[in-house]
Design an enzyme around this catalytic site. Sequence first.
Site, PDB file in Angstrom:
ATOM      1  N   ASP A 123      62.878  64.999  37.060  1.00  0.00           N
ATOM      2  CA  ASP A 123      64.364  65.975  37.737  1.00  0.00           C
ATOM      3  C   ASP A 123      65.376  65.372  36.636  1.00  0.00           C
ATOM      4  O   ASP A 123      66.385  65.742  37.399  1.00  0.00           O
ATOM      5  CB  ASP A 123      64.456  65.185  39.592  1.00  0.00           C
ATOM      6  CG  ASP A 123      63.565  65.634  40.098  1.00  0.00           C
ATOM      7  OD1 ASP A 123      62.218  66.373  39.686  1.00  0.00           O
ATOM      8  OD2 ASP A 123      62.640  64.898  41.152  1.00  0.00           O
ATOM      9  N   HIS A 135      60.818  72.456  35.956  1.00  0.00           N
ATOM     10  CA  HIS A 135      61.857  72.860  35.690  1.00  0.00           C
ATOM     11  C   HIS A 135      62.266  74.117  35.703  1.00  0.00           C
ATOM     12  O   HIS A 135      61.915  75.055  35.659  1.00  0.00           O
ATOM     13  CB  HIS A 135      61.380  72.833  34.514  1.00  0.00           C
ATOM     14  CG  HIS A 135      61.187  72.086  33.757  1.00  0.00           C
ATOM     15  ND1 HIS A 135      61.310  70.328  33.573  1.00  0.00           N
ATOM     16  CD2 HIS A 135      59.445  71.741  32.910  1.00  0.00           C
ATOM     17  CE1 HIS A 135      60.039  69.555  33.271  1.00  0.00           C
ATOM     18  NE2 HIS A 135      59.399  70.554  31.837  1.00  0.00           N
TER      19      HIS A 135
END
Length: 424
Positions: free
Chosen positions: A13, A41
């Site tokens: 992340d 993503h």
Amino acid sequence: MGITIVLGSQWGDEGKGKITDMLSQQATLCCRAAGGHNAGHTIVHGSKTYDFHILPSGLVSPSCINLIGAGTVFHVPSFFKELASLEEKGLKGASERIFVSDRAHVCLDLHSVVDGLEEAKLGGRKVGTTGKGIGPCYSDKASRRGVRVGEILDEAVFERKLRTLHAGYTARFGELDYNVEDEIARFKEYRTKLGPYIVDQLAFLQKYKDSPETLVEGANALMLDLDHGTYPYVTSSSTGLGGAVQALSLNPTSITSIVGVVKAYTTRVGSGPFPSEQLNEVGTKLQEVGREFGVTTGRRRRCGWFDLVLCRYSHAINHYTALNLTKLDILDDFDEIKVGVAYILPDGTRTENTIPADADVLDKVQVEYVTLPGWKSNTMGVKKYEDLPPNARSYIEYIERGLGGVPVKWIGTGPAREDMIARE
């Protein structure tokens, strides 16, 4: 052929999507090496936001060919659903620029059912998986009973192997909330649709061996690596440099750049040790200002200060040649900012460069911090390094020195695609 590899340097992340989007504009080929539809993503491109999971984010570039490589696990319905969503948002021709290795392993709906059962058995020691079936799929791969993508095209082989898997899991767990005949029926449709996307990876990559630039897009991050992460609170694949080389048969001498993506603070999703986590108003503020919610699961991310020990360890394994520091703007309103520079282990040992292998020991370390002054001004959208506040530059340069001089080449200053400083 020059190869650039983009890798997550913390627990995932970190915001890898933006840099892979940017670098893919000059790449001929973009490859995924590990993981599956548990990855996430987010790319803000123009006025549109795209969420990527199993697909490489190089698809945003209209001239970039994309490959889902042999080290991945491939969930067919997610592939088609995600591809349709991207094309509905205007990525025309995306379906003509995406291919999958015949040696990737098939992540079945059966695996997702088993994932939930395995987590339930762990009780208070849950790993905190995404529940997507990634672990059971990789387990079947390692046990040599998995189904590979190329085998989907052989109906008899596919059905035999799926029924065998189902029988084995039923013997282990009892009756499952799953109908094997339903999944077999779905694959009769997938078989026809999937054929044009499946390639012999080695032959496919040989066609691009003289390409000026190949981009490898990492999934998850080093601290979730099966060998080097905070085991057992990790994913089930090799998420680092070695995994990329192995999965895609890369020539190491052709690797020109290894980009480590680090958030300007630290986050983690799921269970496991997190030394610099802030279970206080700092953690809450980072979470709220940083909009720290998972792309794939929607789960809140745990938040804490930047951890140099963790990043030195990550660098020692992945050998970064440059860093992309993301989400600097999230720290704009802090009076002071802390950086973890050492761990004090339970036995009193002080370490700066490595982490204990035992997750229980790592969970008990005390973090030694250095406190730096905040900059208390807006950095969102800043495009030039010299336009950053002096204290923001000092923070970045402190991280560079702490990582032995690895240059912070890119700095994210906001969610938009153009919110990125590229330093010379």
